[in-house]
Design a protein around this motif. Structure first.
Motif, PDB file in Angstrom:
ATOM      1  N   PRO A 407       0.811  -1.219   0.000  1.00  0.00           N
ATOM      2  CA  PRO A 407       0.000   0.000   0.000  1.00  0.00           C
ATOM      3  C   PRO A 407       0.846   1.271   0.000  1.00  0.00           C
ATOM      4  N   GLU A 408       0.242   2.347  -0.446  1.00  0.00           N
ATOM      5  CA  GLU A 408       0.881   3.661  -0.375  1.00  0.00           C
ATOM      6  C   GLU A 408       0.870   4.131   1.082  1.00  0.00           C
ATOM      7  N   LEU A 409       2.006   4.661   1.541  1.00  0.00           N
ATOM      8  CA  LEU A 409       2.098   5.156   2.917  1.00  0.00           C
ATOM      9  C   LEU A 409       2.614   6.593   2.915  1.00  0.00           C
ATOM     10  N   THR A 410       1.895   7.458   2.246  1.00  0.00           N
ATOM     11  CA  THR A 410       2.350   8.847   2.130  1.00  0.00           C
ATOM     12  C   THR A 410       1.781   9.745   3.227  1.00  0.00           C
ATOM     13  N   THR A 411       0.705   9.307   3.868  1.00  0.00           N
ATOM     14  CA  THR A 411       0.101  10.112   4.933  1.00  0.00           C
ATOM     15  C   THR A 411      -0.049   9.270   6.197  1.00  0.00           C
ATOM     16  N   GLU A 414      -2.962   6.890   5.896  1.00  0.00           N
ATOM     17  CA  GLU A 414      -2.681   5.697   5.095  1.00  0.00           C
ATOM     18  C   GLU A 414      -1.886   4.674   5.902  1.00  0.00           C
ATOM     19  N   GLU A 417      -4.356   3.002   8.349  1.00  0.00           N
ATOM     20  CA  GLU A 417      -5.232   2.059   7.657  1.00  0.00           C
ATOM     21  C   GLU A 417      -4.484   0.788   7.261  1.00  0.00           C
ATOM     22  N   ALA A 418      -3.267   0.941   6.762  1.00  0.00           N
ATOM     23  CA  ALA A 418      -2.475  -0.217   6.347  1.00  0.00           C
ATOM     24  C   ALA A 418      -2.131  -1.107   7.538  1.00  0.00           C
TER      25      ALA A 418
END
Length: 518
Positions: A407-411, A414, A417-418
């Protein structure tokens, strides 16, 4: 009596002591899980779906004894997994008996007969054998042909050797109350001390997601089973819990009544739900927001629960909570027939399901048409909210396919949630820290707070017995690298393969437990 007088006295004085100390929340039975691996893969069980390196992990006898001392309960139940797979189980049981704890070792009894010589009969030890009904129903419930006969061989051998033996029966949608009553007769004839019966919990990791009982159907089922009782039947459960199952008594869940300790630590909040772990019993009791659990809380994971581990302690607490509770309990013990004409009519009209006829599988084209039709109806008709006590069947869970996902982890959102998805995932993940270091293993816990800096995950690295803590702020990426052990082994697929193998003349057909490697 269903239990020895000494045990009843020990439990009664323990509970009265808690009341005199004005303890609102206190444990009654410690659920001690020394291991997670099992030699069965039952359709309704969601307790054993883990990577191989986790299934190989075990609590030591010293860890077990420490947990017992921390908790202080007079009774200890040892579920699993299958306890008899633990090489030090005789030592663990002997240590608990020496501490004068009343021990219920829960077992599917596949290994009981050949291991009896490792244990000594004692009033403090009872083998609680998992028998889910008569032969046909039991074998289908545990997904193994011949399982019933092996289990009953163990029951009879243990009874003959002088051990206390009880049975534990879990019922799902499709259970025939007439057959269950005959099952009770068979258990009494086999010489068991007493029986426990409970509806199954809606485990979201279980292979079978379509046969969970809703509360309305549970009450109807148990009313038909437990009314008009035979004098020969003896139950290992509080009278108030039995009335609760029958729909005659309202109880609120006491998740702290049967706390769970396993290889992961003290499980939050109860034996059934895995919402994180505490390192000590005191931390468990102090850190859990108890108001967020139980049917009355509105928590959807608790909506349909009527399980023994959540409500048996509630029944005991009700009994000792007032003179009214004590009076009702004594009355229930003296007048335990529960004559009910309508329950007899329910039994007579119950539509029996059978495992002799294979499930009909609808072709994909027809399924697609059916889905489209359902979608049209869903748009045309608003969804009606149903109260838990009105539900006939509890909805299952559709598993999200996460294997291989990065998953994207830019914020921060995020990342949160991940980590929630990783915590729920029953496979290994690989976390790469922002400094470039990586760790692969099973993410068994996550602690989240209002501040991002207070959030962290805990992971058991593959091939190690240690545990590592990683703050959210240090996580650069996460990949779901391991196999999802809760996906793929569906009950429907097993039934289909069962009938194919049956037609080919095969015997002793079963769902195989997770392969642990060499």
């Amino acid at each position: 009596m269903a239990v020895p007088i000494s045990q009843a006295w020990t439990v009664a004085t323990y509970v009265l002591k808690q009341k005199l100390m004005r303890r609102r929340r206190y444990p009654l039975v410690l659920m001690l899980e020394p291991l997670m691996r099992c030699n069965l893969a039952c359709a309704g069980c969601g307790k054993i779906q883990y990577p191989a390196h986790v299934l190989k992990s075990e609590l030591t006898p010293e860890q077990c004894f420490k947990a017992v001392e921390e908790c202080g309960t007079p009774m200890v139940a040892i579920p699993g997994g299958e306890p008899l797979l633990h090489p030090q189980m005789p030592e663990i049981v002997a240590g608990l008996v020496a501490r004068k704890k009343y021990v219920y070792m829960c077992t599917n009894a596949l290994l009981l007969a050949k291991n009896l010589h490792l244990f000594k009969p004692s009033k403090y030890l009872s083998f609680s054998v998992h028998v889910d009904g008569q032969r046909e129903h039991h074998d289908f419930a545990v997904c193994r042909e011949g399982g019933y006969d092996i289990a009953m061989e163990g029951v009879r051998a243990a009874v003959a050797a002088g051990f206390r033996v009880t049975t534990n029966t879990t019922l799902f949608d499709g259970a025939d109350p007439n057959s269950v009553r005959l099952h009770f007769d068979e258990m009494m004839e086999a010489g068991v001390e007493s029986m426990m019966v409970s509806p199954g919990y809606t485990y979201d990791k279980a292979p079978d997601q379509k046969h969970f009982l809703g509360r309305a159907r549970s009450k109807k089922l148990f009313r038909s089973i437990l009314s008009n009782r035979k004098k020969s039947w003896r139950f290992n459960a509080s009278p108030m819990f039995m009335e609760f199952l029958m729909g005659k008594k309202e109880l609120t869940c006491t998740p702290w009544g049967m706390p769970t300790y396993s290889i992961f630590g003290w499980q939050k909040p109860c034996y059934l739900l895995q919402d994180g772990y505490a390192d000590t019993f005191d931390e468990l009791m102090e850190s859990v927001k108890w108001s967020e659990y139980g049917t009355e809380s509105g928590n959807p994971k608790c909506a349909n629960c009527m399980v023994h581990s959540g409500y048996e302690a509630s029944g005991v607490n009700y009994t000792f909570g007032s003179f009214k509770g004590m009076f009702q309990t004594v009355k229930a013990m003296l007048f335990d027939r529960y004559e009910d004409r309508e329950a007899t009519e329910i039994l007579a009209g119950w539509k029996k399901t059978t495992h002799e006829m294979p499930i009909t599988f609808i072709p994909k084209a027809q399924r697609a048409d059916a889905v489209k039709s359902e979608e049209v109806q869903a748009v045309a008709q608003p969804v009606k909210a149903i109260a838990p006590d009105e539900m006939e069947n509890a909805p299952g869970t559709a598993h999200e396919k996460l294997e291989g996902w990065t998953p994207e982890l830019t914020t921060e959102a995020e990342v949160r949630e991940a980590m929630e998805k990783a915590f729920d995932y029953r496979g290994d993940v690989t976390i790469t820290r922002k400094d470039g270091s990586a760790v692969a293993g099973y993410l068994y816990d996550r602690q989240y707070g209002a501040a991002f800096k207070d959030c962290f995950v805990r992971i058991i690295p593959t091939g190690k017995q240690t545990k590592e803590t990683i703050p959210y702020a240090q996580i650069g990426s996460i990949t779901f690298t391991g196999k999802d052990t809760a996906a793929g082994k569906t009950f429907e697929n097993w039934v289909k393969r069962y009938w194919e193998k049956k037609a080919a003349g095969e015997q002793n057909i079963q769902i195989e437990p997770e392969y642990l490697g060499d």
